[in-house]
Design an enzyme around this catalytic site. Sequence first.
Site, short mmCIF file in Angstrom:
data_model
loop_
_atom_site.label_atom_id
_atom_site.label_comp_id
_atom_site.label_asym_id
_atom_site.label_seq_id
_atom_site.Cartn_x
_atom_site.Cartn_y
_atom_site.Cartn_z
N LYS B 29 -13.45 -35.88 -2.04
CA LYS B 29 -12.55 -34.63 -2.50
C LYS B 29 -11.99 -34.03 -1.21
CE LYS B 29 -13.55 -30.71 -5.45
NZ LYS B 29 -14.57 -29.85 -6.17
N SER B 104 -13.63 -28.86 -10.85
CA SER B 104 -12.28 -29.06 -9.89
C SER B 104 -12.35 -30.41 -9.15
CB SER B 104 -12.33 -27.91 -8.91
OG SER B 104 -13.73 -28.13 -8.16
N SER B 128 -18.25 -28.46 -11.18
CA SER B 128 -17.11 -29.25 -10.81
C SER B 128 -17.41 -30.60 -10.67
CB SER B 128 -16.42 -28.48 -9.45
OG SER B 128 -15.94 -27.54 -9.79
#
Lengths: 92, 426
Positions: B29, B104, B128
């Site tokens: 990420k 996210s 997330s």
Amino acid sequence: MSDNAVDGDEVAHIADLARIDLEEAEVERFTEQFGEILAAFEALDEVPETEREADLTNVMRPDEVRECLTQEEALQNAPDSEAGQFKGPKVS
Amino acid sequence: MGDYNAYIATDTIEGTDDGPLAGRTVAVKDNISTKDVQTTCGSAMLDGYVPPYDATVVERLKDAGATIPGKTNMDEFGMGTTTETSAYGAVENPVAEGHVPGGSSGGSAAVVAAGDADMALGSDTGGSIRCPAAFCGVVGIKPTYGLVSRYGLVAYANSLEQIGPIAPSVEDAAELLEVIAGPDERDGTTRDATDHGSDYDFAAAADGDVDGLSIGVPTELLDGADEAVVETFWDAIDDLQAQGASYHEVTLPSVEHAVEAYYVIAMSEASSNLARFDGVRYGKSGGEGNWNESFAQAREEGFGEEVKRRVLLGTYALSAGYHDKYYKKAQDARAWVKQDFDEALSDADVLASPTMPVPPMKRGESLDDPLTMYLADANTTPVNLANLPAISVPAGETDDGLPVGLQLVGPAFGEKTIIRAGSALA
């Protein structure tokens, strides 16, 4: 809408505190949304006062000189620098 | 590679030749720092930012022999439930076209679901990792707070967030967790699982043995959930029962207030953490004017709308006159949630619920209505407030073919229990 709903001036004041130069349209939009969001946060009034167990421990290490970033590395992402230092806007 | 916009950058980072993850790819990420490779947090503010050091988890991946195929797209600074707030464009759900991948860590879940990476790292502040895992039909683990180092994770809300794995199977996710877990002298909040009744043999726990497992189902987390989601959830519970587990209903009255408490705390921490983006040390320069004008200009230009919304609401919640009303009450709610979970887990091995109360939303659907998007996090946020571990595993699909995730929550450092239980399903 709740009693605590914010008005445009208040949103502009918070934006000032948070150092974000909002555009007029953003102030309007946020004023409307914040009224709704803060009204939802009012539900927290129903939360009973709760005993918070202090389960905290300090984490310490010896204060010794050790390897770190070079000055060049520390400055590599600064938009502006001079003589090995960050260069910011004028103070005054 | 698909055109679902899941990568922000595809710079490859090679690991060492040998190790438990040799020959495997692990996407990372884009809020996790990678030395010499751009790390943007999905924000225009950090466009072009190149960290001079690796996050601890990245060092551990490289030492384990993994290849990092790229940095994955995400909601800006981790703020979002759909991966539509990225400055680099929204991500498409590769297994449910036209729908969001969840957020996210939507890019991380998408590359795993599409088979473009073997595994991925995400971060979970209020769900997330689990939300995109559920929406993309893969496995995600949010570890116990302190199990995984946050050194090098660009901070959003420090007291809530953890880095964790996303993978196609529970065993793979557990294997990746094994590599990244463990204390780190550079993150004082890390703790050693062996001091808390566990070891690190997570992959071995994925043996699918749920005989005698006691599952508590919090009724509050089913109330108001989408009918198709609830139906799929119970089918998965039936499946676990058929394999020898038992379930009983439990009640967690505090979770009714968890999502509000979560947002107050997360936004407050965000307002403080994001103060560093001022256009001087990094970020876009704000140009002319005095210090305040220059900062305010840089932050107006560099931050997207959701980030501004949260920074402002956090500033408001912490400001004079409102601290007791919002922030202090949220901390009370947090303590209450913790107590409730402890009690429920005193007579259940795990707690089960749908990961998300709704199937993946259509793209663009929720952007104009932030409150509705916040409320979608009702089932995941309580876990972060209580600092507990949780896993999302695929539970099946709705009649429309949309993935549904099942969330299992365990006691602190009970990763092996949730891994064992989850592996009976995936």
